[in-house]
Design a protein around this motif. Structure first.
Motif, PDB file in Angstrom:
ATOM      1  N   ASP A   1      -3.629 145.363  38.539  1.00  7.49           N
ATOM      2  CA  ASP A   1      -2.870 144.548  39.488  1.00  7.49           C
ATOM      3  C   ASP A   1      -3.327 143.083  39.416  1.00  7.49           C
ATOM      4  O   ASP A   1      -2.522 142.168  39.255  1.00  7.49           O
ATOM      5  N   SER A   2      -4.650 142.880  39.486  1.00  6.17           N
ATOM      6  CA  SER A   2      -5.133 141.502  39.530  1.00  6.17           C
ATOM      7  C   SER A   2      -4.926 140.790  38.195  1.00  6.17           C
ATOM      8  O   SER A   2      -4.691 139.582  38.175  1.00  6.17           O
TER       9      SER A   2
ATOM     10  N   CYS B   1      -2.560 141.635  35.600  1.00  9.32           N
ATOM     11  CA  CYS B   1      -1.175 141.513  35.123  1.00  9.32           C
ATOM     12  C   CYS B   1      -0.399 140.489  35.952  1.00  9.32           C
ATOM     13  O   CYS B   1       0.535 139.870  35.480  1.00  9.32           O
ATOM     14  N   ASN B   2      -0.848 140.265  37.207  1.00 10.57           N
ATOM     15  CA  ASN B   2      -0.172 139.277  38.057  1.00 10.57           C
ATOM     16  C   ASN B   2      -0.947 137.953  38.143  1.00 10.57           C
ATOM     17  O   ASN B   2      -0.609 137.096  38.937  1.00 10.57           O
TER      18      ASN B   2
ATOM     19  N   LYS C   1      -2.060 134.280  37.464  1.00  8.31           N
ATOM     20  CA  LYS C   1      -1.175 133.150  37.121  1.00  8.31           C
ATOM     21  C   LYS C   1      -1.242 132.738  35.649  1.00  8.31           C
ATOM     22  O   LYS C   1      -0.234 132.411  35.049  1.00  8.31           O
TER      23      LYS C   1
ATOM     24  N   VAL D   1       0.927 135.435  33.523  1.00 11.33           N
ATOM     25  CA  VAL D   1       2.267 135.945  33.837  1.00 11.33           C
ATOM     26  C   VAL D   1       3.320 135.665  32.770  1.00 11.33           C
ATOM     27  O   VAL D   1       4.343 136.353  32.719  1.00 11.33           O
TER      28      VAL D   1
ATOM     29  N   SER E   1       4.957 149.698  38.431  1.00 13.64           N
ATOM     30  CA  SER E   1       5.441 149.272  39.747  1.00 13.64           C
ATOM     31  C   SER E   1       4.598 148.116  40.316  1.00 13.64           C
ATOM     32  O   SER E   1       5.016 147.422  41.233  1.00 13.64           O
ATOM     33  N   ILE E   2       3.436 147.914  39.750  1.00 15.58           N
ATOM     34  CA  ILE E   2       2.535 146.860  40.245  1.00 15.58           C
ATOM     35  C   ILE E   2       2.891 145.494  39.672  1.00 15.58           C
ATOM     36  O   ILE E   2       2.562 144.459  40.220  1.00 15.58           O
ATOM     37  N   ASN E   3       3.614 145.496  38.538  1.00 11.18           N
ATOM     38  CA  ASN E   3       3.953 144.235  37.860  1.00 11.18           C
ATOM     39  C   ASN E   3       4.919 143.409  38.718  1.00 11.18           C
ATOM     40  O   ASN E   3       6.061 143.800  38.918  1.00 11.18           O
ATOM     41  N   ARG E   4       4.471 142.258  39.219  1.00  9.38           N
ATOM     42  CA  ARG E   4       5.333 141.416  40.052  1.00  9.38           C
ATOM     43  C   ARG E   4       5.895 140.235  39.256  1.00  9.38           C
ATOM     44  O   ARG E   4       6.555 139.371  39.801  1.00  9.38           O
ATOM     45  N   SER E   5       5.611 140.195  37.967  1.00  9.24           N
ATOM     46  CA  SER E   5       6.155 139.105  37.145  1.00  9.24           C
ATOM     47  C   SER E   5       7.481 139.558  36.544  1.00  9.24           C
ATOM     48  O   SER E   5       7.858 140.725  36.651  1.00  9.24           O
ATOM     49  N   ASN E   6       8.170 138.604  35.868  1.00  5.99           N
ATOM     50  CA  ASN E   6       9.460 138.971  35.261  1.00  5.99           C
ATOM     51  C   ASN E   6       9.303 139.541  33.862  1.00  5.99           C
ATOM     52  O   ASN E   6      10.221 140.131  33.313  1.00  5.99           O
TER      53      ASN E   6
END
Ligand SMILES: Nc1nc2c(ncn2[C@@H]2O[C@H](COP(=O)(O)OP(=O)(O)OP(=O)(O)O)[C@@H](O)[C@H]2O)c(=O)[nH]1
Ligand SMILES: [Mg+2]
Length: 443
Positions: free
Chosen positions: A341-342, A344-345, A347, A350, A400-405
């Protein structure tokens, strides 16, 4: 591919001509190096401890560097011998703690009883060349893995960062290094004495390594309690490759044994700090950074996060029912998910290709049959005993943890299997080369 500086024309009658010419040459060289560095693929291998990062790197070496030098093959021979004997001792001691009945504890079973005694009496560190096995790093790792003395373990763990925090403890530059120093060596000597005396009889007869190897093989093959104890090894820590070591114990017992590629892939040396290995793959330079994944190692990660091309995150899916070596209250899969999580997201990452290896699928296949996923992950609603459902569940959990595009590229891997890894690693490096070419405008 970026611009190149033009060389200024120098006046040959200038009294400083030669000095200026030299300066120009140095500047050109630096510029060239800078350009080359920019064209290099910088790939980071990240993930929790023992997930398989260094094993992936070893496969790259087999694939692109023709394998391992003699010194490393000899080093692994010593390390594996120490792990083989210590793993068998651990199984015997843990079986008693877990209430598993061992045939070798029954004095009426004279043969197995005697073999067990030999193994328990044997002083592992007397039988190897500790320097060839890796010196202080080897000794530290050995104490951490095999001492039964919790106080000793804590002393070593406290030489690094213990707290994982919310991001797995990596975004915290500075702090103490785990490199050796005099006072640490002193502590190590004291701790080794603790280990050396654990469960061992000082008046014991000296046995040859061949005799110890034969005893280990007998206990492994003929004492069903020993095998039963290994099947419960999710509740304590033991080398996952121990069965392989037991089967081949008579080879590792030979002082001049030269390890095969497979031995080295199954053997384990914990990574301390960050190692850098360069490869030339299809005319592209790859710099692969392999970072130590245990908590105490992660504070060093931040130092290699600049100018990276891509990240390969390695998660050992078979470890869903195991706890951390560093903290036996913490589930390994939860730790991997938190780290993923920390990272892959993060900054800086990303916009970079991010590749996820769901590793140790071979061990996962065996495990789901005896250890239900739902017991550790209550929202798992796939079929019990179904490896495909379990893998899909964990894959979706990570994705599901990936918050990037950007997409995450997932591969299911068995990092110790050279054939399948050849296929996976070729696909990954091809993809990275294509991406780099696109970015540099050449494709
Ligand atoms: N059976 C099996 N064993 C594996 C696999 N991948 C790695 N291992 C074993 O797991 C152990 C740990 O692997 P490493 O590659 O050292 O793990 P790491 O992530 O580099 O660990 P750190 O350096 O502590 O961060 C080694 O004994 C490997 O042989 C796999 O896919 N299957
Ligand atoms: Mg490693």
């Amino acid at each position: 591919m970026g611009c190149t500086a033009s060389t200024p024309v120098l006046d040959t009658t200038d009294p400083d001509f030669y000095e200026k010419q030299q300066n120009n040459e140095v500047e050109q060289m630096l510029l060239q190096h800078h350009q080359q560095d920019k064209n290099k693929v910088k790939m980071l291998l990240l993930g929790a401890g023992e997930s398989g990062k260094s094993t992936v790197l070893k496969q790259m070496r087999v694939l692109h560097k023709g394998g391992f030098p003699m010194q490393e093959r000899v080093q692994y021979g010593h390390i594996i011998w120490a792990d083989t004997v210590s793993s068998m001792k651990k199984l015997i001691i843990k079986a008693r703690e877990l209430g598993i009945k061992l045939d070798c504890d029954d004095a009426s079973n004279r043969e197995l009883f005697a073999e067990k005694q030999k193994v328990l009496d044997y002083k592992v560190l007397d039988g190897i060349d500790a320097l060839a096995a890796g010196g202080a790093n080897f000794l530290r790792d050995y104490v951490l893995k095999y001492t039964q003395n919790e106080e000793a373990r804590q002393k070593i763990m406290n030489s690094g960062t213990r707290s994982g925090g919310t991001n797995g403890g990596w975004e915290n530059p500075g702090g103490s290094s785990s490199g050796g120093n005099d006072s640490e060596d002193e502590t190590m000597r004291g701790l080794l004495e603790d280990v050396a005396t654990t469960g061992e009889n000082p008046s014991a007869k000296k046995y040859t390594k061949a005799e110890i190897a034969a005893a280990i093989q007998k206990l492994w093959k003929e004492d069903s309690g020993v095998q039963m104890c290994f099947s419960k090894s999710n509740v304590f820590h033991i080398e996952g490759s121990a069965p392989y070591f037991f089967e081949k114990a008579h080879f590792f017992a030979q002082d001049d044994y030269v390890c095969t590629d497979e031995d080295i892939l199954k053997g384990r040396i914990k990574t301390v700090g960050i190692t850098e290995t360069n490869f030339n793959i299809d005319n592209t330079k790859f710099k692969i950074l392999d970072a130590g994944g245990q908590r105490s190692e992660r504070k060093k990660w931040i130092h290699c996060f600049d100018d990276i091309t891509c990240v390969v995150f390695v998660a050992a899916v078979s470890e869903y029912d195991e706890t951390l070596m560093e903290d036996d209250r913490f589930n390994r899969m939860h730790e991997a998910i938190m780290l993923f999580d920390s990272l892959c997201n993060y900054k800086k990452f990303v916009n970079k290709p991010f590749i996820l290896f769901l590793n140790k699928v071979d061990l996962m296949k065996d495990k789901v049959r005896r250890s239900p996923v739902r017991k550790y992950f209550p929202d798992y609603n796939g079929k019990t005993n179904d490896v495909e459902d379990a893998l899909k569940y964990f894959e979706n959990l990570f994705l599901s943890i990936n918050r990037s595009n950007r997409p995450i590229y997932v591969h299911r891997t068995c990092a110790t299997d050279t054939q399948s890894m050849k296929f996976v690693l070729t696909a990954v490096t091809d993809m990275i080369i294509q991406e780099s070419l696109k970015k540099s405008g050449l494709f």
